[in-house]
Design an enzyme around this catalytic site. Structure first.
Site, short mmCIF file in Angstrom:
data_model
loop_
_atom_site.label_atom_id
_atom_site.label_comp_id
_atom_site.label_asym_id
_atom_site.label_seq_id
_atom_site.Cartn_x
_atom_site.Cartn_y
_atom_site.Cartn_z
N SER A 235 49.23 41.30 35.75
CA SER A 235 49.50 42.73 35.89
C SER A 235 50.54 43.17 34.87
CB SER A 235 49.97 43.03 37.33
OG SER A 235 49.99 44.40 37.59
N HIS A 378 43.36 43.23 43.23
CA HIS A 378 44.38 42.97 42.21
C HIS A 378 45.31 41.86 42.68
CE1 HIS A 378 46.91 44.16 38.80
NE2 HIS A 378 47.96 44.12 39.60
#
Length: 397
Positions: A235, A378
């Site tokens: 990320s 995610h």
């Protein structure tokens, strides 16, 4: 104390509300993605066609690097006066049967001031070194319970069993992941001249700086093969890992997991998280100049497909998650597919990507370039790690 706790709860609620609102307003419709007109990595600023190694390395690569430094990430300073390493013994080794633990304070001084960061390094106990090393830039705050490892995120035991040394540092130890306090690390202490510069160092540069200091430690370590070094980020730290490797050629392989906008994904697609959305939520991540392109991605002089070329010919790996549309998986795929052209057309690597993202069925493990997409949300999971380690096995030489 209760008032302070309530204040932090309110801040968290506001951030979550802003995130949900931004995601609800984002475009997730491919039919609304603008037609892509991308800058050509093989045409110099003076209109010269770049088609050989000498012109790439002397002309075009420096141009592209300068643009990313100036308008996206900001400067990553490399100068300091002195560096020292001190082993400490504060935590219990969570893997006494598998590893030797080194807790290391890295102290750097510049202009009469110093800053100390901490890395935690695990060395395989039952194998003979020197070992290849995997460094994870950990964006998670220092674990409140004192733990050194979150195995769900950083699978230390499995990495050790496979013969890797592995290390991590928390990003907050060089620059807190907070708009109000990000300067309270190396920026205020060592590089105050960067403050206020439109291309000055922000959090990503600071996290990259921390990775480079870890590498300084690896290079002098007799049990580490620093030529076989791997940098991993997820990320936000996936973005930082890419920028770090563009600045520092000592990393053999760079892995950016679900790094999205400002990382792997093409900005001009305006899909999921946009330049404006990320700059509004995290104004301390990128250079101030990047804000000039809020809502104007098509005017950027570069796009993220040009970032892999700054790392070439060293190996690079991207990955996505189907449930993470905010990070634009298709934009990430296109970023590495188009970016791989430097590997094939300049460095002669044998690379073939499928023509359509939608037809992708399995991981792509090419010479120096790889990609996979998995089901789920995610996160950095063992599935991601296992695909990546297979790629490492084919490309770490």
């Amino acid at each position: 104390m209760k008032t302070l706790i309530n204040y932090f709860i309110l801040l968290l609620f506001i951030q979550i509300s802003m995130t949900v609102q931004a995601q609800n307003q984002a475009n997730y419709d491919e039919s609304k993605v603008p037609a892509l007109v991308l800058p050509d990595p093989f045409v110099s600023e003076k209109g010269m066609l770049i088609n050989n190694l000498a012109d790439w390395e002397k002309i075009r690569r420096p141009e592209i690097f300068h643009l990313f430094e100036s308008v996206v990430y900001g400067i990553l300073p490399k100068n300091f006066d002195a560096i020292s390493f001190e082993k400490v013994n504060e935590k219990e080794n969570p893997y006494p049967d598998l590893a030797e633990l080194e807790e290391v304070n890295i102290t750097v001084s510049r202009n009469g001031k110093s800053h100390t960061m901490r890395i935690n390094l695990f060395l395989p106990k039952d194998k003979k070194g020197p070992f290849p090393v995997i460094l994870l830039i950990n964006y998670q705050p220092t674990y409140p319970d004192g733990s050194l490892v979150d195995e769900a995120f950083w699978p230390v035991s499995e990495l050790l069993k496979r013969g890797y040394a592995t290390a991590s540092f928390h990003a907050e130890t060089v620059a807190p992941d907070n708009n109000e306090t990000y300067k309270n690390g190396i920026i205020n202490t060592l590089y105050p001249e960067q403050i206020g510069m439109p291309n000055g160092m922000k959090a990503y540069g600071a996290w990259g700086w921390g990775s480079m200091r870890a590498m300084d430690y690896f290079e002098q370590h007799p049990q580490i093969d620093s030529k076989k070094s791997i940098l991993v980020g997820h990320s936000r730290t996936g973005k930082a890992a890419l920028w770090t490797s563009a600045n520092d050629p000592r990393w053999a392989i760079t892995y950016a997991n679900e790094s999205g906008c400002g990382g792997a994904a093409l900005s001009r697609r305006k899909y999921g998280e946009t330049v404006e959305a990320i700059n509004n939520r995290f104004p301390y991540w990128f250079a101030d100049n990047f804000k000039k392109y809020n809502g104007k991605e098509e005017t950027l002089p570069i796009d993220q497909h040009m970032l892999p070329g700054l790392i070439a010919p060293r190996a690079i790996y991207y990955s996505s998650a189907k449930g993470d549309q905010w990070a634009d998986p298709k934009g990430e795929f296109l970023g590495i597919k188009l970016g791989s052209r430097v590997y094939s057309e300049i460095y002669g690597k044998k690379i073939e990507f499928p023509s359509e993202f939608e037809t992708l069925k399995s991981p792509i493990h090419q010479e120096s370039v790889g990609y996979h997409i998995r089901e789920g949300e995610h996160n950095l999971t063992w599935e991601d790690w296992s695909h990546f380690l297979e790629f490492v096995g084919k490309n770490l030489k």
